[in-house]
Design an enzyme around this catalytic site. Sequence first.
Site, PDB file in Angstrom:
ATOM      1  N   GLY A  83      32.968  42.245  34.007  1.00  0.00           N
ATOM      2  CA  GLY A  83      33.063  40.882  34.508  1.00  0.00           C
ATOM      3  C   GLY A  83      34.479  40.357  34.629  1.00  0.00           C
ATOM      4  N   GLY A 101      30.508  40.103  42.349  1.00  0.00           N
ATOM      5  CA  GLY A 101      31.466  40.506  43.376  1.00  0.00           C
ATOM      6  C   GLY A 101      30.978  41.762  44.073  1.00  0.00           C
ATOM      7  CB  CYS A 133      14.879  37.776  23.369  1.00  0.00           C
ATOM      8  SG  CYS A 133      14.265  39.163  22.427  1.00  0.00           S
TER       9      CYS A 133
HETATM   10  N1  LIG Z   1      29.600  35.224  31.127  1.00  0.00           N
HETATM   11  C1  LIG Z   1      29.092  36.382  31.288  1.00  0.00           C
HETATM   12  O1  LIG Z   1      28.380  36.822  30.447  1.00  0.00           O
HETATM   13  C2  LIG Z   1      29.316  37.154  32.525  1.00  0.00           C
HETATM   14  C3  LIG Z   1      28.552  38.274  32.720  1.00  0.00           C
HETATM   15  C4  LIG Z   1      28.736  38.997  33.879  1.00  0.00           C
HETATM   16  C5  LIG Z   1      29.654  38.598  34.810  1.00  0.00           C
HETATM   17  N2  LIG Z   1      30.432  37.515  34.587  1.00  0.00           N
HETATM   18  C6  LIG Z   1      31.430  37.079  35.565  1.00  0.00           C
HETATM   19  O2  LIG Z   1      30.997  35.857  36.132  1.00  0.00           O
HETATM   20  C7  LIG Z   1      31.406  35.793  37.493  1.00  0.00           C
HETATM   21  C8  LIG Z   1      30.226  35.531  38.394  1.00  0.00           C
HETATM   22  O3  LIG Z   1      29.363  36.650  38.438  1.00  0.00           O
HETATM   23  P1  LIG Z   1      28.246  36.710  39.563  1.00  0.00           P
HETATM   24  O4  LIG Z   1      27.443  37.934  39.296  1.00  0.00           O
HETATM   25  O5  LIG Z   1      27.558  35.417  39.650  1.00  0.00           O
HETATM   26  O6  LIG Z   1      29.157  36.961  40.848  1.00  0.00           O
HETATM   27  P2  LIG Z   1      28.742  36.806  42.384  1.00  0.00           P
HETATM   28  O7  LIG Z   1      29.817  37.450  43.154  1.00  0.00           O
HETATM   29  O8  LIG Z   1      27.344  37.241  42.588  1.00  0.00           O
HETATM   30  O9  LIG Z   1      28.801  35.232  42.617  1.00  0.00           O
HETATM   31  C9  LIG Z   1      30.000  34.508  42.598  1.00  0.00           C
HETATM   32  C10 LIG Z   1      29.791  33.234  43.374  1.00  0.00           C
HETATM   33  O10 LIG Z   1      30.990  32.459  43.330  1.00  0.00           O
HETATM   34  C11 LIG Z   1      31.100  31.822  44.596  1.00  0.00           C
HETATM   35  N3  LIG Z   1      32.507  31.454  44.758  1.00  0.00           N
HETATM   36  C12 LIG Z   1      33.591  32.265  44.852  1.00  0.00           C
HETATM   37  N4  LIG Z   1      34.700  31.547  44.931  1.00  0.00           N
HETATM   38  C13 LIG Z   1      34.336  30.252  44.901  1.00  0.00           C
HETATM   39  C14 LIG Z   1      35.040  29.021  44.926  1.00  0.00           C
HETATM   40  N5  LIG Z   1      36.368  28.988  45.011  1.00  0.00           N
HETATM   41  N6  LIG Z   1      34.330  27.867  44.849  1.00  0.00           N
HETATM   42  C15 LIG Z   1      32.985  27.877  44.778  1.00  0.00           C
HETATM   43  N7  LIG Z   1      32.267  29.013  44.758  1.00  0.00           N
HETATM   44  C16 LIG Z   1      32.932  30.179  44.804  1.00  0.00           C
HETATM   45  C17 LIG Z   1      30.605  32.857  45.579  1.00  0.00           C
HETATM   46  O11 LIG Z   1      30.194  32.257  46.791  1.00  0.00           O
HETATM   47  C18 LIG Z   1      29.444  33.475  44.820  1.00  0.00           C
HETATM   48  O12 LIG Z   1      28.223  32.868  45.119  1.00  0.00           O
HETATM   49  C19 LIG Z   1      32.084  37.120  37.779  1.00  0.00           C
HETATM   50  O13 LIG Z   1      33.463  36.982  37.629  1.00  0.00           O
HETATM   51  C20 LIG Z   1      31.510  38.017  36.749  1.00  0.00           C
HETATM   52  O14 LIG Z   1      32.360  39.104  36.516  1.00  0.00           O
HETATM   53  C21 LIG Z   1      30.263  36.784  33.461  1.00  0.00           C
END
Ligand SMILES: NC(=O)c1ccc[n+]([C@@H]2O[C@H](COP(=O)([O-])OP(=O)(O)OC[C@H]3O[C@@H](n4cnc5c(N)ncnc54)[C@H](O)[C@@H]3O)[C@@H](O)[C@H]2O)c1
Length: 612
Positions: free
Chosen positions: A544, A105, A462
């Site tokens: 996140g 974001g 890793c």
């Molecule tokens: N699982 C984990 O370990 C982990 C780690 C870090 C972040 N996250 C969380 O994962 C999420 C994604 O992180 P990121 O860095 O990829 O974010 P980002 O903002 O770089 O990418 C998010 C993507 O989602 C797309 N998007 C938004 N709404 C959408 C919808 N309704 N339909 C389809 N596409 C849509 C956007 O176009 C964008 O490309 C965040 O919420 C982040 O906080 C998870």
Amino acid sequence: MREVCGAGAPLGRRGACPYTACPYTGAAAPSTVSWNCASSTSADTIEGMSVDTEVAQAAYTPIRAPRGSQITCKSWQQEAAMRMLMNNLDEEVGERPQDLVVYGGTGRAARSWEAYRAIIATLKTLENDETLLVQSGKPVGVLKTHEYAPRVLIANSNLVGHWSNWEKFNELERAGLMMYGQMTAGSWIYIGSQGIVEGTFETFSAAGEKHFGGDLAGKLIVSGGMGGMGGAQPLAATMTGAAFLGIDVDPERIKKRLKTGYCDFMVNTLDEALRILKNAVRKKENVSVGLVGNCADLIPELAERGVVPDILTDQTSAHDPLNGYVPNGMSLAEALELRKRDPKAYEEKSLDAMARHVEGMLRLQKMGAVTFDYGNNIRTFAFQRGVKNAYDFPGFVPAYIRPLFCEGRGPFRWVALSGEPSDIAVTDDLVLELFPDNRILRRWIELARKRIKFQGLPARICWLGYGERAQFGLAMNELVKKGKIKAPIVIGRDHLDCGSVASPFRETESMKDGSDAVADWPILNALVNTAAGASWVSVHNGGGVGIGYSLHAGQVTVADGTEMMAKRIERVLTTDPGMGVLRHVDAGYDEAKAFAQEKGVKVPMGKGAVGR
Ligand SMILES: NC(=O)c1ccc[n+]([C@@H]2O[C@H](COP(=O)([O-])OP(=O)(O)OC[C@H]3O[C@@H](n4cnc5c(N)ncnc54)[C@H](O)[C@@H]3O)[C@@H](O)[C@H]2O)c1
């Protein structure tokens, strides 16, 4: 009576006006405005720190961290912090570096371009017994500490509990007082999508072990979001042998994954995607497809059509309903326009869309898809929007990761400051040599060598646990000392780690003793890593899952080949994963208790570990 400047802002000490637009009048602030409306020069001095006071309207020029073994700071510790901040904003690494956005974001590396330049300038002059303090992406002071202390201490996005919500944060951000640091964005240890490829690989593999006998060939994984983190999914999925469908509303994000070789195809319709994927599943081919579209439309449509993935999750930036998630029922351009014009209306539509998205996931789960939340808090927003059974699918940590956390395991990463891929090749050999019996590690390193393209400074990740991290860190310091690699190595980790985060909808969801929301642990983690002598330490809010939903801490330690750093590395890489073991002993996990006993981790009141 409070004094105010000509525009109505409260008077601070003399210095440059921190705003590019006045938070009181909304007017663009001329570059000459200062807090007390006294005349300001283009290089005012605040407490000895030279700060460029120009408003950052200069054209954006791409950033690339210096490479090689020559430094321009006073030691490798400051040089490493500078290179890593720059590397976060390298166009190959960050998602929107022109806006200082690294990933997740609006996760930023610095609050403004003025702040960025001031951080770089300060690091260049920072002495070896001084510590730079960074408050939400802005350098606020330099204090004398000592040589073994961190060179930088960072606090990002933290708010007092009662006010810890997006509304207050957005207000403060608009006033120029805060920035969103995500996890590794504001703590300068983001390494591009590779950082999460391995974690995603671990998670998909663990799901494969648990539900499909360890074999994902011929299985279909479906997820949303192909951004900074989510963009790792297609590669991680195909590395496990599965076929993958990723849905993203923004074609540019998918194109970026094609360019880095993380994703195989981009298509515009579900029909096209299914044609490719049905074929791949039948032939057990590990193919990935990026589909341009909105998850709130397409996930329910999969359920409607009876197309049931084997594994289903989501990585859209749902943690932020205003600046992350994109509502359906309109084009991306229309959504972006609405976001600007009417944020409230946008947020309402965004929350509605999340509810439809999660309802679709729940339907597919009922139809047999192994479904989990991948750490973006989408269940919570859907629940708030009336989807009462939103929590019917679990978070990925309790489902797959917690047993690893009990042994202090987590995403350990390192970066070659030389910029030479050959340095990482040497460390790859070293890690395989040190841990020959770790089957998952071997599979990962061998696949990563073939399939991971470096972004920015060459890096590797890793999962290593308590004991292993210190052993490997010391061995890397020896490599530097002996000149077997060309420059020092930065050793860090994600904040998503065993003992550094309190996040009830992610890392600490469903803790055994109910301590999910106890946030003393990340604070203790940052304090102990500071005491142990990490090179830089950070404490953040939100990560996140969004403001108010987590507190988390990071540490980065630089292996520069010196004796001093050997001592610091051994301490930090023991205290840091040690916090993970302690956290899980305290919460009552038997695996953690047994591990603590075996490794001699001291737990004064350990429920069974020592004493009881
Ligand atoms: N699982 C984990 O370990 C982990 C780690 C870090 C972040 N996250 C969380 O994962 C999420 C994604 O992180 P990121 O860095 O990829 O974010 P980002 O903002 O770089 O990418 C998010 C993507 O989602 C797309 N998007 C938004 N709404 C959408 C919808 N309704 N339909 C389809 N596409 C849509 C956007 O176009 C964008 O490309 C965040 O919420 C982040 O906080 C998870």
